[in-house]
Design an enzyme around this catalytic site. Structure first.
Site, PDB file in Angstrom:
ATOM      1  N   ASP A  81      39.986 -11.883  15.166  1.00 26.28           N
ATOM      2  CA  ASP A  81      38.862 -11.258  14.362  1.00 26.28           C
ATOM      3  C   ASP A  81      37.980 -10.240  15.290  1.00 26.28           C
ATOM      4  OD1 ASP A  81      38.997 -11.563  11.621  1.00 26.28           O
ATOM      5  OD2 ASP A  81      37.538 -13.127  11.443  1.00 26.28           O
TER       6      ASP A  81
ATOM      7  N   GLU B 290      40.984 -11.258   0.046  1.00 20.70           N
ATOM      8  CA  GLU B 290      39.948 -12.460   0.294  1.00 20.70           C
ATOM      9  C   GLU B 290      39.287 -12.517  -1.131  1.00 20.70           C
ATOM     10  OE1 GLU B 290      37.634 -13.491   3.788  1.00 20.70           O
ATOM     11  OE2 GLU B 290      36.235 -14.847   2.185  1.00 20.70           O
TER      12      GLU B 290
END
Ligand code: KIV
Ligand code: NA
Length: 263
Positions: A84, A181
């Site tokens: 990330d 998500e």
């Protein structure tokens, strides 16, 4: 197992073989997940919450991600390692490149960034310079203050249309993968059908090309609030290996996510 690569992930998508991804933060769990068949290991900025005890991902730094990425890379043999990019580390294409280089040098094979259309130039900048990119749409936790909490996204027709347009733009800019998500399962299915690249869902329904969960969530060890899309795979298992193998099997046979994990 042969090393997982971007072409092998595309082949999995084409064959309908679901991709199993988990977050991972250290060498021992990397070795465990790799031998248990997890295809992708994500050094998520969720480490700010599950490792560091913060209440959001915002305090995480590039140095934090690089440290954990190097640890994961040492323990891993064949899984694809995705790191990330933390909050504030990709405000401009040049800053994104400079920070992504640090993560690639630490062992990442791909970086993940949160956001829509505004990221297209950055994704092009990185992919032109040989850094594979995973995009991330829907609930993007680095935007928690703008979103007003951790809420399901893409619920209105307008929001769903915007998310689909964003997904197409990020794919066109060179993204090789897309995490979705906390969106309605029907939208996860639509976006997956719309794109040529694999989608990886977390609370995005069973029709994505693959699934991802936070390791501490799927092992039942995170003490905080449990999202609807989380399943504790330690239930009925006597080892962490067993739980991770059960997760991979459930992703492959599409028994996870079940309707109770979906929006
Ligand atoms: O940081 C993280 O763990 C993530 C996954 C939940 C996709 O971004
Ligand atoms: Na993240």
């Amino acid at each position: 197992r042969k090393a997982v690569t971007l072409p092998s992930l595309m082949a999995q998508r084409a064959a309908g073989d679901r991709i199993a991804m988990l977050t991972c933060y250290d060498a021992s769990f990397a070795a465990l997940m790799d031998r248990c068949g997890v295809e992708m290991l994500l050094i998520g900025d969720s480490l700010g919450m599950v490792c560091q005890g913060h209440s959001s991902t915002l305090p995480v730094t590039v140095a934090d991600i690089a440290y954990h990425t190097a640890s994961v890379a040492r323990g891993n043999q064949t899984a694809l390692v995705v790191a990330d990019m933390p909050f504030g580390s990709y405000a401009t294409p040049q800053a994104a490149f400079d920070n992504a280089v640090l993560l690639v040098q630490a062992g990442a094979q791909m970086v993940k960034l949160e956001g829509g259309l505004w990221l297209a130039d950055t994704i092009r900048f990185l992919t032109d310079r040989a850094i594979p990119v995973c995009a991330h749409l829907g609930l993007t936790p680095q935007s928690v203050h703008q979103l007003g909490g951790y809420k399901v996204q893409g619920k209105t027709a307008d929001a769903a249309d915007r998310l689909k347009a964003d997904a197409l733009a990020l794919q066109a800019a060179g993204a090789a993968l897309l995490v979705l998500e906390a969106i309605p399962a029907a939208l996860g299915k639509e976006v997956t059908a719309l794109l040529a690249i694999p989608t990886i869902g977390i609370g995005a329904g069973p029709d994505c090309s693959g699934q991802v969960l936070v390791m501490h969530d799927m092992l039942g060890t995170f003490p905080g609030r449990k999202a609807r899309f989380v399943k504790n795979f330690m239930d009925g298992q006597s080892s962490i290996d067993g739980a991770v193998r059960a997760y991979v099997a459930a992703v492959k046979d599409q028994s996870f996510p079940a309707p109770e994990h979906c929006f």
